[in-house]
Scaffold this motif. Structure first.
Motif, PDB file in Angstrom:
ATOM      1  N   MET A  26      15.986 190.027  94.374  1.00 57.06           N
ATOM      2  CA  MET A  26      15.793 190.394  95.784  1.00 57.06           C
ATOM      3  C   MET A  26      17.121 190.737  96.447  1.00 57.06           C
ATOM      4  O   MET A  26      17.242 191.752  97.149  1.00 57.06           O
ATOM      5  N   SER A  27      18.127 189.905  96.250  1.00 53.74           N
ATOM      6  CA  SER A  27      19.428 190.159  96.868  1.00 53.74           C
ATOM      7  C   SER A  27      20.059 191.426  96.312  1.00 53.74           C
ATOM      8  O   SER A  27      20.665 192.208  97.055  1.00 53.74           O
ATOM      9  N   ALA A  28      19.939 191.626  94.982  1.00 59.93           N
ATOM     10  CA  ALA A  28      20.506 192.828  94.371  1.00 59.93           C
ATOM     11  C   ALA A  28      19.810 194.087  94.878  1.00 59.93           C
ATOM     12  O   ALA A  28      20.444 195.126  95.081  1.00 59.93           O
ATOM     13  N   PRO A  77      27.840 179.676 103.783  1.00 61.28           N
ATOM     14  CA  PRO A  77      27.789 181.135 103.988  1.00 61.28           C
ATOM     15  C   PRO A  77      27.085 181.863 102.851  1.00 61.28           C
ATOM     16  O   PRO A  77      26.434 182.888 103.083  1.00 61.28           O
ATOM     17  N   ALA A  78      27.209 181.331 101.618  1.00 64.95           N
ATOM     18  CA  ALA A  78      26.512 181.967 100.499  1.00 64.95           C
ATOM     19  C   ALA A  78      25.002 181.892 100.711  1.00 64.95           C
ATOM     20  O   ALA A  78      24.273 182.872 100.488  1.00 64.95           O
ATOM     21  N   PHE A  79      24.525 180.740 101.166  1.00 65.12           N
ATOM     22  CA  PHE A  79      23.095 180.576 101.442  1.00 65.12           C
ATOM     23  C   PHE A  79      22.653 181.494 102.583  1.00 65.12           C
ATOM     24  O   PHE A  79      21.584 182.116 102.520  1.00 65.12           O
ATOM     25  N   ALA A  80      23.486 181.579 103.621  1.00 68.11           N
ATOM     26  CA  ALA A  80      23.148 182.430 104.768  1.00 68.11           C
ATOM     27  C   ALA A  80      23.056 183.900 104.355  1.00 68.11           C
ATOM     28  O   ALA A  80      22.121 184.612 104.742  1.00 68.11           O
ATOM     29  N   VAL A  81      24.025 184.361 103.555  1.00 67.38           N
ATOM     30  CA  VAL A  81      24.008 185.754 103.085  1.00 67.38           C
ATOM     31  C   VAL A  81      22.793 185.990 102.194  1.00 67.38           C
ATOM     32  O   VAL A  81      22.154 187.050 102.252  1.00 67.38           O
ATOM     33  N   ASN A  82      22.471 184.998 101.366  1.00 67.37           N
ATOM     34  CA  ASN A  82      21.313 185.127 100.475  1.00 67.37           C
ATOM     35  C   ASN A  82      20.023 185.258 101.280  1.00 67.37           C
ATOM     36  O   ASN A  82      19.180 186.125 100.991  1.00 67.37           O
ATOM     37  N   VAL A  83      19.864 184.412 102.298  1.00 70.94           N
ATOM     38  CA  VAL A  83      18.672 184.493 103.142  1.00 70.94           C
ATOM     39  C   VAL A  83      18.627 185.836 103.874  1.00 70.94           C
ATOM     40  O   VAL A  83      17.577 186.477 103.972  1.00 70.94           O
ATOM     41  N   TRP A  84      19.763 186.273 104.364  1.00 70.42           N
ATOM     42  CA  TRP A  84      19.840 187.551 105.087  1.00 70.42           C
ATOM     43  C   TRP A  84      19.410 188.712 104.191  1.00 70.42           C
ATOM     44  O   TRP A  84      18.629 189.580 104.605  1.00 70.42           O
ATOM     45  N   SER A  85      19.916 188.732 102.964  1.00 72.82           N
ATOM     46  CA  SER A  85      19.544 189.819 102.050  1.00 72.82           C
ATOM     47  C   SER A  85      18.073 189.722 101.664  1.00 72.82           C
ATOM     48  O   SER A  85      17.383 190.744 101.554  1.00 72.82           O
TER      49      SER A  85
END
Length: 334
Positions: A26-28, A77-85
């Protein structure tokens, strides 16, 4: 680990890897929409979101608290970016599916409307023809061309009678027959026209029927879900027909929920499935046998280095066995 729970921890590990892989994809996908480099960055952030807390828990159990805290902070921040993507992908894919379904449904409905209109036109022509034949049963037995030939003959006969010295009773009879024939010609032409219109309408109906049969109806699971969610968000108004704005809000809320669930499960399943082994690995460096092997112990001690009792890996136990190890090391070096 209790043997009865071993299966569930293995299953949790498999699920953790599956969810982590899905989260990574999903993130990719979101990153790929912005470029190859962003796909790599988003994928790395997704992996970091899934495993950083495992590293943090490991170092925390070992007593390396500063490093554990740093890793936990880096995880945020890694979790936040992951959720955002994930939100970007989940909402975009669902919205695209809903929009495509609405557009396709409009095309399908337009063609259905065309088919209904063609059928209505056909029905009107068929009804008119039925009424015409009911009123003039003979209409189906003659043609306008034959009646016109007859009209020409009657007109010639009337002219001949008139040339003989005026229009007598015979002439009047011929004129009445001429008028009747003209009326019949009109009815025959009307029937022919209706017959042609029916044939043309049948072709149009068949054409629209083929188009409707070959057209996707625009049914979408995502669209149906969003419609249902919009009804629930509006207060369980299951019999209502929500507008496009409510459906859009429900669709976006569903995408956000999916993104959060995937991101949280990726972390929770990964951490939970390895927690027992993680604690064992965290305690292992503090065991006496790792600090002083039996081969290095002085023979004058007469015993092997003490082993920590099973289950006594608390802070106090580690301190005691570390002190013993230090004493043994000092004796060995003397």
């Amino acid at each position: 680990m209790n043997d009865s729970l071993n299966f569930y921890f293995k299953l949790g590990s498999v699920l953790a890897l599956a969810v982590l892989a899905g989260d990574l994809v999903m993130s990719a996908m979101f990153g790929w929409s912005l470029g190859f480099m962003m796909a790599l960055i988003m994928g790395a952030a997704s992996l970091a979101s899934g495993i950083l807390l495992i590293f943090a828990a490991y170092h925390w159990a070992r007593g390396v608290r500063p490093l554990a805290i740093v890793l936990a902070i880096a995880w945020l921040p890694a979790f936040a970016v992951n959720v955002w993507s994930n939100i970007g992908v989940a909402t975009a894919v669902r919205m695209a599916d809903v929009q495509e379904a609405h557009a396709q449904k409009a095309v399908y409905q337009d063609r259905r409307d065309g088919l209904a209109s063609a059928k209505a036109t056909l029905k009107v022509a068929e009804d008119n023809l039925r009424d015409l034949e009911a009123a003039h049963a003979w209409a189906g037995t003659v043609k306008a061309t034959g009646l016109r030939d007859k009209l020409t003959e009657l007109q010639a006969a009337a002219d001949r009678e008139a040339a003989r010295g005026g229009c007598g009773p015979r002439c009047e009879s011929i004129k009445r027959e001429i008028m009747s024939t003209q009326e019949r010609i009109g009815i025959a032409e009307q029937r022919a026209d209706l017959t042609q219109r029916i044939a043309a309408a049948q072709k149009v109906v068949a054409s629209y029927a083929d188009k409707v049969a070959a057209t996707d109806s625009g049914i979408s699971s995502a669209a149906n879900q969003s419609t249902l969610h919009a009804k629930l968000l509006a207060g369980f108004q299951l019999g209502s027909d929500p507008d496009a704005t409510k459906i859009m809000i429900a669709n976006e809320a569903t995408g956000i929920a999916i993104a959060l669930v995937v991101a949280i499960l990726s972390v929770a399943l990964g951490l939970g499935s390895v927690w027992d082994r993680l604690m064992i690995l965290a305690r292992a460096p503090h065991r006496i046998e790792n600090l002083l092997t039996p081969a290095l112990a002085p023979s004058s001690l007469g015993t092997q280095p003490a082993q920590p009792p099973a289950g006594s890996y608390g802070l106090r136990g580690r301190t005691i066995f570390k002190a013993k190890a230090d004493r043994l090391r000092a004796l060995a070096a003397a």
